[in-house]
Design a protein around this motif. Structure first.
Motif, PDB file in Angstrom:
ATOM      1  N   GLU A  63      50.492  53.372  74.942  1.00  0.00           N
ATOM      2  CA  GLU A  63      51.814  53.014  75.055  1.00  0.00           C
ATOM      3  C   GLU A  63      51.779  51.956  75.928  1.00  0.00           C
ATOM      4  O   GLU A  63      51.268  51.750  77.107  1.00  0.00           O
ATOM      5  CB  GLU A  63      52.534  54.340  74.844  1.00  0.00           C
ATOM      6  N   GLU A 100      53.394  52.952  79.552  1.00  0.00           N
ATOM      7  CA  GLU A 100      52.460  53.543  80.494  1.00  0.00           C
ATOM      8  C   GLU A 100      51.259  53.029  80.814  1.00  0.00           C
ATOM      9  O   GLU A 100      50.636  53.348  81.883  1.00  0.00           O
ATOM     10  CB  GLU A 100      51.698  54.898  79.347  1.00  0.00           C
ATOM     11  N   ARG A 135      52.599  49.146  71.387  1.00  0.00           N
ATOM     12  CA  ARG A 135      53.570  49.983  70.906  1.00  0.00           C
ATOM     13  C   ARG A 135      54.411  50.446  71.961  1.00  0.00           C
ATOM     14  O   ARG A 135      53.797  50.838  73.020  1.00  0.00           O
ATOM     15  CB  ARG A 135      53.349  50.973  70.002  1.00  0.00           C
ATOM     16  N   ALA A 136      55.489  50.356  71.942  1.00  0.00           N
ATOM     17  CA  ALA A 136      56.495  51.000  72.895  1.00  0.00           C
ATOM     18  C   ALA A 136      57.350  52.289  72.497  1.00  0.00           C
ATOM     19  O   ALA A 136      57.801  52.277  71.202  1.00  0.00           O
ATOM     20  CB  ALA A 136      57.636  49.947  73.224  1.00  0.00           C
ATOM     21  N   MET A 182      59.243  49.945  85.382  1.00  0.00           N
ATOM     22  CA  MET A 182      59.184  50.680  84.099  1.00  0.00           C
ATOM     23  C   MET A 182      60.154  52.084  84.495  1.00  0.00           C
ATOM     24  O   MET A 182      60.438  52.569  85.408  1.00  0.00           O
ATOM     25  CB  MET A 182      57.764  51.344  83.857  1.00  0.00           C
ATOM     26  N   ARG A 193      59.723  58.370  82.627  1.00  0.00           N
ATOM     27  CA  ARG A 193      59.607  59.079  81.121  1.00  0.00           C
ATOM     28  C   ARG A 193      59.509  60.788  81.478  1.00  0.00           C
ATOM     29  O   ARG A 193      58.349  61.106  81.731  1.00  0.00           O
ATOM     30  CB  ARG A 193      58.471  58.721  80.572  1.00  0.00           C
ATOM     31  N   VAL A 204      57.445  46.412  66.456  1.00  0.00           N
ATOM     32  CA  VAL A 204      58.072  47.467  67.277  1.00  0.00           C
ATOM     33  C   VAL A 204      59.236  47.100  67.750  1.00  0.00           C
ATOM     34  O   VAL A 204      59.900  46.153  68.059  1.00  0.00           O
ATOM     35  CB  VAL A 204      57.102  46.961  68.603  1.00  0.00           C
TER      36      VAL A 204
END
Ligand code: TPP
Lengths: 195, 585
Positions: A75, A78, A97-98, B331, B334, B585
């Motif tokens: 991903e 990541e 891909r996100a 980022m 998550r 995407v």
């Protein structure tokens, strides 16, 4: 010689199975191998990574920034999160891909943009694993596509990979997984030749 | 059999099996869980999940009393729960060998705290073995059974995430069941720990520890490796492997038996090296031990919490890092999240709407504390939810906000039920929500008393939660399907207004147990008014379009549970076509 591979992605994407395949292949080829992963909480859709090290003699199962020879990112975010782990001359294979994390989905944080361009500048090769997995006949085989891509450039026999995959995936999906592996391998070969 | 790839946990199980352990018992907890799960799959053994770690260790004590070798497995915080029997089992000692795998989680990958179980070895005064990898995990566990019987004491085998969840090549051996013990004779002086007997056993424990200390001098579990003697590092467990990679030339004293440690063993090593340094994770246990013995240690600036790596050790010893690419810190984080279709989600959605103060507990449902559900006020240890709700009410409540205790099925059976008995006994008036998703989900889907699924799939039966609550004296008990959002909210709304104890059992299987997924849903953009109610569910399948601010559903992630359909007031969430649309995407 010690080789360090990092597989990273989102909990549930199959990084653990992929790492297991690689470790078994290295072992089958007579090398020492260590694999380190984290289970539990983070597997519920969190950020995860697994490290596989192989060589003639090895000690620690974990790695550090600047020490990874091959990173396989399932991903985009990541991949970005761990970019400093990859040696400056290391290889980066990225599924372009996100998967938006919850704070982005809810609008608390903006979605990051331009990741592909940054990664490209850093020398990443993109392997559209989800698409190739669907092509191979099983959308769930994206992890095996990425292992196919990784295999291009690693010193392991194709036959060993095929044997390990066949012994590790559910019998009904062997063919789809072997296809997925081939497609990933071919895509990486093409990608690397294009560079 | 040749060498195979095994995790540290699997290797502990294999070692116990080879040593002839006949019973394995434990309670799941990352990073220990696969130990017992693997043991249960080996031939000629009996294995079970206990309802909690204290029970597990007591069951093991019974196996040992009856002369059997027994493996117990738990995570570090489990040993807190089991510490009561542990500290006295050190006095009684064993009959059949009793070995406890305790898996620590430095860095807290999957735990509520970071503790170093070495402290328990010293506290209880029982020996601790510290394997560094799978091969040692297997060999040390095998040896631990012999030590347990030889020194008449339970033995702790300590692992950490990087031992338990690291895999390396090991060569499994065959099983050697020890000879039968001499016939059992009642022996109250050894096993009935009332003061008169305990005083004797206390002295006897000192004797046993002295013997073990002498043993620590000669055992090959400990190993001095002399290389360049200008630096001597003392370490144990996986840290040894990090040290070998970080400081390949250093001399190393590797303590495989990390408690007790013979001062003579350290002296011998200390005399041969110029500089003596302890490298260890998180707590400083070995360092304190050596300082208390009077050794002078050189200190290096190691991190005082979290995990070590070869790199962090090199840095502490002043080495330059390798050339690095620039890190990207931009980022979004998550965090882990509740799965699509998770039955816990609607309960937290309702609790948020009620502005409830939620005393929470430990399990997948703890994720209800995170945004956007953000409906949990506390999470301390397993079982605390119900007792804390009672306490909060004793203090006069939380203003105009209702108090609700939320606890999972496995956690309820673990120690939640104790709190419930106590609250009822003391005329508590709390509202308790038991989230019965039919499984112990967080640790990877183990059975528990509430679902009646046993480790080796032996027939059992489910606890009847309604009958249990009624038997305790709770009148207001009901079962609600959490996927019915209105019913879930109504039940909570009603019960918090009642001035008596009430229990709502939210019963629906974990989404990962549901094999038949429904067709995914999609958002009708025309009908969507951007109200954001569906987004507030925190479902990973639902997002907010950055440009339009309207909701969208990722059909590849959606499992068709229909929770969001129920929150949408505008009928904007509709059935879509089949999944696997892999457009852009
Ligand atoms: C004393 C202790 N033992 C074990 C654990 C590990 N652990 C965390 S959550 C959990 C089980 C949760 O199961 P359940 O209550 O049924 O909730 P679910 O995850 O299914 O939602 C366990 C065993 C722990 N944190 N503390």
């Amino acid at each position: 010689m010690l080789t360090t591979v990092m597989l990273c992605g989102v909990g549930g994407q199959g990084t653990i199975l992929a790492a297991d395949l690689l470790a078994k292949v290295a072992a089958a080829e007579g090398l020492e191998v260590k694999l380190s992963e984290v289970h539990g909480m983070s597997q519920r859709g969190g950020s995860v990574d697994t490290v596989v090290k192989y060589g003639d003699e090895l000690f620690s199962p974990v790695t550090d920034p600047g020490m990874v020879d091959h990173m396989v990112a399932f991903e985009l975010m990541e991949a970005m999160r761990r970019i400093h782990y990859v040696r400056p001359d290391g290889r980066m294979l990225v599924n372009p891909r996100a998967i938006q994390p919850l704070p982005v989905l809810t609008g608390d944080l903006p979605a990051p943009h331009g990741m592909q361009a940054i990664l490209e500048e850093e020398g990443a090769i993109f392997i559209d694993a989800d698409l190739l997995a669907c092509e191979a006949g099983s959308p769930k085989s994206a992890n095996v596509v990425l292992m196919g891509a990784l295999s291009w450039g690693l010193p392991f026999a194709l036959e060993t990979w095929n044997d390990v995959i066949a012994s590790r995936v559910p019998p009904k999906t062997i063919e789809a997984n072997l296809n997925a592996f081939q497609l990933g391998r071919a895509a990486c070969q093409k990608g690397e030749c294009a560079r | 059999m040749g060498r195979i790839l095994l995790s540290g946990n699997e290797s502990v199980a294999q070692g116990a099996w080879e040593a002839g352990a006949v019973v394995g018992v434990g309670y799941p907890g990352t990073p220990s869980t696969e130990t017992l799960a693997h043991f249960a799959r080996l031939p000629d053994v009996y294995a079970e999940w206990a309802s909690n770690e204290k029970v597990a260790l007591e069951v093991a004590a019974g196996v040992s009393l009856a002369g059997g070798r027994v493996l117990v497995a738990m995570k570090h915080v489990g040993l807190n729960v089991a510490s009561d029997p542990l500290l006295t089992l050190a006095y009684t000692g064993v009959r059949g060998g009793l070995v406890i795998l305790v898996a620590d989680d430095p860095g807290m990958h999957s735990s509520q705290n970071e503790q170093d179980s070495h402290n328990y070895a010293a506290f209880a005064r029982v020996p601790m073995l510290d394997p560094c990898d799978s091969a040692e995990a297997m060999a040390f566990t095998r040896e631990a059974f012999g030590l347990s019987e030889r020194f008449d004491v339970p033995v702790l085998v300590r692992s950490t995430v990087r031992v338990s969840h690291a895999k390396s090549l090991v060569e499994p051996g065959s099983r050697a069941v020890p000879d039968d013990q001499p016939a059992y004779k009642t022996n109250p002086a050894k096993w009935v720990m009332m003061p008169a007997m305990a005083k004797q056993r206390r002295l006897d424990l000192d004797r046993r520890i002295d013997e073990l200390t002498a043993f620590s001098r000669e055992t090959t579990l400990n190993r001095a490796e002399y290389r360049d003697t200008s630096l001597g590092v003392v370490c144990s467990g996986v840290t040894y492997l990090h040290v070998r990679e970080a400081l390949p030339d250093a001399s190393v004293l590797k303590l495989g038996l990390s408690f007790p440690v013979s001062p003579d063993l350290i002296s011998e090593f200390a005399e041969k090296v110029d500089r003596l340094v302890v490298v260890e994770e998180a707590d400083g246990f070995l360092g304190r031990t050596l300082l208390a013995m009077g050794f002078s240690l050189d200190s290096v600036p190691l991190p005082t919490s979290g995990e070590l790596t070869p790199g962090s050790i090199r840095q502490a010893f002043g080495f330059e890092p390798p050339p690095l690419r620039e890190a990207d810190t931009s980022m979004p984080p998550r965090p882990p999240l509740m799965c699509p279709g998770c039955p816990h989600r609607p309960v937290f959605n309702a609790l948020r709407k009620l502005r409830a103060v939620v005393t929470g507990d430990i399990g997948c449902y703890t994720l209800g504390a995170l945004r956007p559900l953000a409906a949990m006020d506390s999470c301390v240890c397993m079982g605390a939810s119900i007792s804390m709700a009672h306490g909060a009410e004793l203090a006069g409540g939380m203003g105009d906000r209702p108090i609700v205790a939320v606890i999972g099925d496995s956690t309820f059976a673990h120690t939640g039920v104790n709190g419930l008995i106590s609250s009822v006994y003391n005329a508590g008036t709390s509202t308790v929500a038991i989230l019965d998703n039919r499984i112990t989900a967080m640790t990877g889907h183990q059975g528990n008393p509430v679902n009646g699924i046993t480790l080796q799939k032996r027939p059992s039966h489910e606890v009847d939660l309604i009958a249990l609550c009624k038997a305790l004296g709770i009148e207001r008990v009901r079962v609600v399907d959490p996927h019915d959002l209105e019913a879930a909210e109504d039940a909570l709304r009603e019960e918090v207004t009642h001035e008596e104890m009430s229990v709502i059992i939210f019963k629906a299987p974990c989404a990962l147990l549901v094999k038949d997924k429904g067709d995914p849903y999609a958002v009708d953009e025309e009908a969507c008014t951007k109200c954001g109610l569906c987004i507030k569910l925190g479902c990973p399948a639902i997002g907010k379009n950055e440009q339009t601010s309207k909701a969208y559903i990722d059909t590849a992630v959606c499992v068709g549970c229909g929770q969001c359909v129920q929150v949408c007031r505008y009928g904007a969430i509709v059935h879509s076509g089949p999944a696997c649309d892999l457009g852009g995407v």
